[in-house]
Design a protein around this motif. Sequence first.
Motif, PDB file in Angstrom:
ATOM      1  N   GLY A  94       0.229  16.062 -10.941  1.00  0.00           N
ATOM      2  CA  GLY A  94      -0.186  15.072 -10.894  1.00  0.00           C
ATOM      3  C   GLY A  94       0.335  14.513 -12.139  1.00  0.00           C
ATOM      4  N   LEU A  95       0.755  15.026 -13.125  1.00  0.00           N
ATOM      5  CA  LEU A  95       1.282  13.882 -14.472  1.00  0.00           C
ATOM      6  C   LEU A  95       2.461  12.309 -13.464  1.00  0.00           C
ATOM      7  CD1 LEU A  95       1.667  16.110 -16.743  1.00  0.00           C
ATOM      8  CD2 LEU A  95       0.240  14.908 -16.583  1.00  0.00           C
ATOM      9  N   ALA A  96       3.608  13.096 -12.555  1.00  0.00           N
ATOM     10  CA  ALA A  96       3.945  11.711 -12.053  1.00  0.00           C
ATOM     11  C   ALA A  96       2.711  11.147 -11.858  1.00  0.00           C
ATOM     12  CB  ALA A  96       5.055  12.724 -11.183  1.00  0.00           C
ATOM     13  N   PHE A  97       2.602  11.398 -10.627  1.00  0.00           N
ATOM     14  CA  PHE A  97       1.589  10.733 -10.255  1.00  0.00           C
ATOM     15  C   PHE A  97       0.917   9.749 -11.183  1.00  0.00           C
ATOM     16  CE2 PHE A  97      -2.930   8.882  -8.234  1.00  0.00           C
ATOM     17  CZ  PHE A  97      -2.264   8.525  -6.920  1.00  0.00           C
ATOM     18  N   LEU A  98       0.561  10.006 -11.447  1.00  0.00           N
ATOM     19  CA  LEU A  98      -0.189   8.671 -13.177  1.00  0.00           C
ATOM     20  C   LEU A  98       0.586   8.098 -13.698  1.00  0.00           C
ATOM     21  CD1 LEU A  98      -3.220  11.970 -15.395  1.00  0.00           C
ATOM     22  CD2 LEU A  98      -3.134  10.250 -13.377  1.00  0.00           C
ATOM     23  N   VAL A  99       1.612   9.384 -13.706  1.00  0.00           N
ATOM     24  CA  VAL A  99       2.879   7.686 -14.748  1.00  0.00           C
ATOM     25  C   VAL A  99       3.219   6.897 -13.279  1.00  0.00           C
ATOM     26  CG1 VAL A  99       4.999   7.881 -15.738  1.00  0.00           C
ATOM     27  CG2 VAL A  99       3.666   9.756 -16.001  1.00  0.00           C
ATOM     28  N   LYS A 100       3.281   6.864 -12.628  1.00  0.00           N
ATOM     29  CA  LYS A 100       3.321   6.085 -11.210  1.00  0.00           C
ATOM     30  C   LYS A 100       2.500   4.945 -11.572  1.00  0.00           C
ATOM     31  CE  LYS A 100       4.629   4.901  -7.149  1.00  0.00           C
ATOM     32  NZ  LYS A 100       4.786   6.271  -5.134  1.00  0.00           N
ATOM     33  N   ARG A 101       1.031   5.076 -10.829  1.00  0.00           N
ATOM     34  CA  ARG A 101       0.196   4.397 -11.268  1.00  0.00           C
ATOM     35  C   ARG A 101      -0.310   3.870 -12.421  1.00  0.00           C
ATOM     36  NH1 ARG A 101      -0.407   3.187  -6.420  1.00  0.00           N
ATOM     37  NH2 ARG A 101      -0.360   4.932  -4.988  1.00  0.00           N
ATOM     38  N   GLY A 102      -0.238   4.241 -13.727  1.00  0.00           N
ATOM     39  CA  GLY A 102      -0.200   4.181 -14.914  1.00  0.00           C
ATOM     40  C   GLY A 102       0.351   3.487 -15.452  1.00  0.00           C
ATOM     41  N   PHE A 103       1.535   3.195 -15.674  1.00  0.00           N
ATOM     42  CA  PHE A 103       2.646   2.321 -16.446  1.00  0.00           C
ATOM     43  C   PHE A 103       3.786   2.122 -15.741  1.00  0.00           C
ATOM     44  CE2 PHE A 103       1.150   6.810 -18.592  1.00  0.00           C
ATOM     45  CZ  PHE A 103       1.314   6.065 -20.176  1.00  0.00           C
ATOM     46  N   LEU A 104       4.081   1.673 -14.289  1.00  0.00           N
ATOM     47  CA  LEU A 104       4.269   1.217 -13.038  1.00  0.00           C
ATOM     48  C   LEU A 104       3.891   0.293 -12.896  1.00  0.00           C
ATOM     49  CD1 LEU A 104       6.729   4.033 -12.223  1.00  0.00           C
ATOM     50  CD2 LEU A 104       7.392   2.928 -13.745  1.00  0.00           C
ATOM     51  N   ARG A 105       4.606  -1.313 -12.603  1.00  0.00           N
ATOM     52  CA  ARG A 105       4.369  -2.848 -11.650  1.00  0.00           C
ATOM     53  C   ARG A 105       3.748  -2.465 -10.506  1.00  0.00           C
ATOM     54  NH1 ARG A 105       6.586  -7.612 -13.787  1.00  0.00           N
ATOM     55  NH2 ARG A 105       4.546  -8.398 -13.107  1.00  0.00           N
ATOM     56  N   HIS A 106       2.945  -2.782 -10.249  1.00  0.00           N
ATOM     57  CA  HIS A 106       3.175  -2.572  -8.629  1.00  0.00           C
ATOM     58  C   HIS A 106       3.039  -4.028  -7.732  1.00  0.00           C
ATOM     59  CE1 HIS A 106       1.689   1.381  -9.428  1.00  0.00           C
ATOM     60  NE2 HIS A 106       2.018   1.421  -8.226  1.00  0.00           N
ATOM     61  N   CYS A 107       3.720  -4.244  -6.814  1.00  0.00           N
ATOM     62  CA  CYS A 107       3.405  -5.648  -5.957  1.00  0.00           C
ATOM     63  C   CYS A 107       1.772  -5.404  -5.701  1.00  0.00           C
ATOM     64  CB  CYS A 107       4.007  -5.264  -4.602  1.00  0.00           C
ATOM     65  SG  CYS A 107       3.827  -7.075  -3.649  1.00  0.00           S
ATOM     66  N   PRO A 108       1.062  -6.566  -5.742  1.00  0.00           N
ATOM     67  CA  PRO A 108      -0.136  -7.178  -5.371  1.00  0.00           C
ATOM     68  C   PRO A 108      -0.196  -7.358  -4.632  1.00  0.00           C
ATOM     69  CG  PRO A 108       0.871  -9.118  -6.084  1.00  0.00           C
ATOM     70  CD  PRO A 108       1.750  -7.806  -6.193  1.00  0.00           C
ATOM     71  N   GLN A 109       0.927  -7.133  -2.920  1.00  0.00           N
ATOM     72  CA  GLN A 109       0.481  -7.435  -1.799  1.00  0.00           C
ATOM     73  C   GLN A 109       0.710  -6.438  -0.735  1.00  0.00           C
ATOM     74  OE1 GLN A 109       2.823 -10.184  -0.486  1.00  0.00           O
ATOM     75  NE2 GLN A 109       2.266 -11.770  -1.056  1.00  0.00           N
TER      76      GLN A 109
END
Length: 52
Positions: A19-34
């Motif tokens: 699950g580390l890849a998931f946490l990095v993706k959700r925690g450190f990368l910017r996401h579209c607000p929509q």
Amino acid sequence: MARMLQGWFLGAVYLCTFGLAFLVKRGFLRHCPQCKHVLRSHRRRMDGSFQD
């Protein structure tokens, strides 16, 4: 078919990294607000605005 294989591959990556890849993706990368996709995957125009 391709999206299903991508989903299976991504699931395997998350499983193998505990699950580390998931946490990095959700925690450190910017996401579209929509749509909540990663911003770098969005296509942009020359002025920087979103194309899609």
